[in-house]
Design a protein around this motif. Structure first.
Motif, mmCIF file in Angstrom:
data_model
loop_
_atom_site.group_PDB
_atom_site.id
_atom_site.type_symbol
_atom_site.label_atom_id
_atom_site.label_comp_id
_atom_site.label_asym_id
_atom_site.label_seq_id
_atom_site.Cartn_x
_atom_site.Cartn_y
_atom_site.Cartn_z
ATOM 1 N N LYS A 138 0.830 -1.209 0.000
ATOM 2 C CA LYS A 138 0.000 0.000 0.000
ATOM 3 C C LYS A 138 0.861 1.254 0.000
ATOM 4 N N GLU A 139 1.961 1.230 0.732
ATOM 5 C CA GLU A 139 2.847 2.387 0.837
ATOM 6 C C GLU A 139 4.277 1.971 0.512
ATOM 7 N N ASP A 140 5.118 2.969 0.188
ATOM 8 C CA ASP A 140 6.543 2.701 0.014
ATOM 9 C C ASP A 140 7.134 2.228 1.342
ATOM 10 N N ASP A 141 8.097 1.303 1.255
ATOM 11 C CA ASP A 141 8.795 0.834 2.450
ATOM 12 C C ASP A 141 10.297 0.914 2.205
ATOM 13 N N PRO A 142 10.935 2.025 2.581
ATOM 14 C CA PRO A 142 12.376 2.195 2.337
ATOM 15 C C PRO A 142 13.228 1.111 2.967
ATOM 16 N N ARG A 143 12.743 0.503 4.079
ATOM 17 C CA ARG A 143 13.529 -0.528 4.756
ATOM 18 C C ARG A 143 13.736 -1.757 3.883
ATOM 19 N N SER A 144 12.710 -2.134 3.135
ATOM 20 C CA SER A 144 12.803 -3.330 2.296
ATOM 21 C C SER A 144 12.955 -3.006 0.817
ATOM 22 N N GLY A 145 12.825 -1.720 0.471
ATOM 23 C CA GLY A 145 12.949 -1.331 -0.928
ATOM 24 C C GLY A 145 11.695 -1.580 -1.747
ATOM 25 N N ASN A 146 10.571 -1.835 -1.086
ATOM 26 C CA ASN A 146 9.316 -2.075 -1.797
ATOM 27 C C ASN A 146 8.640 -0.757 -2.156
ATOM 28 N N PHE A 147 8.032 -0.729 -3.349
ATOM 29 C CA PHE A 147 7.325 0.451 -3.808
ATOM 30 C C PHE A 147 5.828 0.268 -3.602
ATOM 31 N N ASN A 148 5.099 1.381 -3.557
ATOM 32 C CA ASN A 148 3.656 1.285 -3.401
ATOM 33 C C ASN A 148 3.009 0.729 -4.667
ATOM 34 N N TYR A 149 1.764 0.291 -4.528
ATOM 35 C CA TYR A 149 1.084 -0.426 -5.607
ATOM 36 C C TYR A 149 0.889 0.425 -6.851
ATOM 37 N N ILE A 150 0.753 1.753 -6.701
ATOM 38 C CA ILE A 150 0.573 2.604 -7.881
ATOM 39 C C ILE A 150 1.819 2.554 -8.765
ATOM 40 N N LYS A 151 2.977 2.690 -8.157
ATOM 41 C CA LYS A 151 4.218 2.658 -8.928
ATOM 42 C C LYS A 151 4.467 1.268 -9.515
ATOM 43 N N THR A 152 4.193 0.228 -8.726
ATOM 44 C CA THR A 152 4.429 -1.142 -9.199
ATOM 45 C C THR A 152 3.501 -1.488 -10.354
ATOM 46 N N LEU A 153 2.212 -1.221 -10.188
ATOM 47 C CA LEU A 153 1.256 -1.497 -11.266
ATOM 48 C C LEU A 153 1.596 -0.698 -12.518
ATOM 49 N N SER A 154 1.937 0.575 -12.333
ATOM 50 C CA SER A 154 2.252 1.442 -13.475
ATOM 51 C C SER A 154 3.489 0.942 -14.215
ATOM 52 N N SER A 155 4.491 0.500 -13.471
ATOM 53 C CA SER A 155 5.699 -0.037 -14.093
ATOM 54 C C SER A 155 5.386 -1.286 -14.899
ATOM 55 N N PHE A 156 4.515 -2.155 -14.351
ATOM 56 C CA PHE A 156 4.094 -3.347 -15.081
ATOM 57 C C PHE A 156 3.413 -2.967 -16.394
ATOM 58 N N GLU A 157 2.526 -1.964 -16.313
ATOM 59 C CA GLU A 157 1.782 -1.549 -17.504
ATOM 60 C C GLU A 157 2.739 -1.004 -18.574
ATOM 61 N N TYR A 158 3.706 -0.183 -18.156
ATOM 62 C CA TYR A 158 4.640 0.390 -19.130
ATOM 63 C C TYR A 158 5.548 -0.683 -19.718
ATOM 64 N N THR A 159 6.011 -1.609 -18.887
ATOM 65 C CA THR A 159 6.852 -2.722 -19.383
ATOM 66 C C THR A 159 6.079 -3.549 -20.412
ATOM 67 N N LYS A 160 4.817 -3.799 -20.131
ATOM 68 C CA LYS A 160 3.976 -4.544 -21.065
ATOM 69 C C LYS A 160 3.856 -3.801 -22.402
ATOM 70 N N TYR A 161 3.692 -2.498 -22.318
ATOM 71 C CA TYR A 161 3.594 -1.670 -23.538
ATOM 72 C C TYR A 161 4.881 -1.737 -24.363
ATOM 73 N N ILE A 162 6.025 -1.625 -23.698
ATOM 74 C CA ILE A 162 7.318 -1.683 -24.392
ATOM 75 C C ILE A 162 7.505 -3.046 -25.061
ATOM 76 N N GLU A 163 7.117 -4.109 -24.369
ATOM 77 C CA GLU A 163 7.240 -5.443 -24.952
ATOM 78 C C GLU A 163 6.358 -5.595 -26.176
ATOM 79 N N GLU A 164 5.170 -5.011 -26.124
ATOM 80 C CA GLU A 164 4.231 -5.124 -27.254
ATOM 81 C C GLU A 164 4.747 -4.389 -28.485
ATOM 82 N N ILE A 165 5.300 -3.194 -28.301
ATOM 83 C CA ILE A 165 5.750 -2.424 -29.471
ATOM 84 C C ILE A 165 7.058 -2.971 -30.032
ATOM 85 N N ASN A 166 7.766 -3.790 -29.247
ATOM 86 C CA ASN A 166 9.029 -4.355 -29.708
ATOM 87 C C ASN A 166 8.886 -5.767 -30.249
ATOM 88 N N GLU A 167 7.666 -6.302 -30.260
ATOM 89 C CA GLU A 167 7.458 -7.664 -30.796
ATOM 90 C C GLU A 167 7.624 -7.679 -32.317
#
Length: 250
Positions: free
Chosen positions: A221-250
């Motif tokens: 739910k929130e960033d956790d600097p102790r473990s290096g985990n990012f909040n769900y908005i950043k994680t989901l958004s990164s997944f979406e952008y990575t998926k987009y890059i993979e699609e345009i490079n196929e």
């Protein structure tokens, strides 16, 4: 030394040896006890961890999608979903003294917006931009949850330098009025996750598991600097952008 004294000495030596053996025996028993106790603690913690993970709330990718509201992005409304902020970064030496200051501008999605945005920007103030950039149109990618320090692309502006009291100051600021959008593409959405779906770990971090086929992904739910985990908005958004890059490079 007479015979009686000799017997007494032998008796004392035997008694001493027995005491030593008893001490060794007790020491061994204590060591075995602590080892068994440690094993028991490890097993207990493992069982609790497994049970907690197995009982942790998990939602499917389909259920996650139900909490999303997609945003139709155009070259007319893109400004409604971004923010442009001035930022200041300082570089310090080994003594903690400021050696240089960089004043820049960040362009990012608003905090509650998920997804990614690819913008082709046109210069409206040519004097503001770096003359070494051959084309005045620049393409930048903005991912939800990212800031100035980890943006994929920075806008190339005219860099102005000045030095005062030995501190170099670099100016790379711009305003939203210095740019206009030529082309835009992206996948933006808001997400409203109910409080009831969150789990809480031993550190107090709230998280959910999302299943997609055989894959189970953990989102915080929130960033956790102790473990290096990012909040769900950043994680989901990164997944979406990575998926987009993979699609345009196929």
């Amino acid at each position: 030394m007479n015979e009686q004294e000799l017997k007494e000495q032998l008796r004392q030596e035997v008694k001493q040896e027995i005491k030593q053996e008893m001490k060794k025996s007790r020491r061994k028993k204590m060591i075995v006890f602590f080892i068994l106790l440690l094993i028991a603690i490890i097993v207990f913690v493992a069982i609790v961890y497994i049970r907690r993970n197995n009982s942790a709330k998990t939602i499917s990718q389909e259920e996650l999608s139900q909490y999303k509201t997609e945003i139709q992005i155009t070259d007319n409304n893109w400004k409604d979903y971004i923010v442009v902020e001035d930022v200041k970064n300082e570089t310090r030496n080994e003594f903690g003294e400021v050696e240089s200051i960089t004043n820049g501008t960040q362009i990012k999605l608003k905090d509650d917006i998920c997804g990614y945005l690819v913008l082709k920007l046109k210069v409206t103030n040519p004097d503001k931009w770096n003359p070494y950039i051959k084309n005045e149109e620049q393409t930048v990618a903005i991912i939800g949850g990212t800031d100035y320090s980890d943006s994929i692309n920075q806008i190339g502006v005219m860099i102005e330098e000045d030095t005062e009291d030995g501190i170099k100051t670099i100016n790379k600021k711009f305003s939203i009025d210095d740019i206009e959008c030529v082309q835009v593409k992206g996948y933006l959405y808001t997400i409203n996750l109910p409080e009831t779906i969150w789990n809480t770990d031993n550190l107090g971090n709230q998280y959910i598991y999302v299943e997609d086929g055989d894959t189970k992904t953990m989102f915080f739910k929130e960033d956790d600097p102790r473990s290096g985990n990012f909040n769900y908005i950043k994680t989901l958004s990164s997944f979406e952008y990575t998926k987009y890059i993979e699609e345009i490079n196929e």
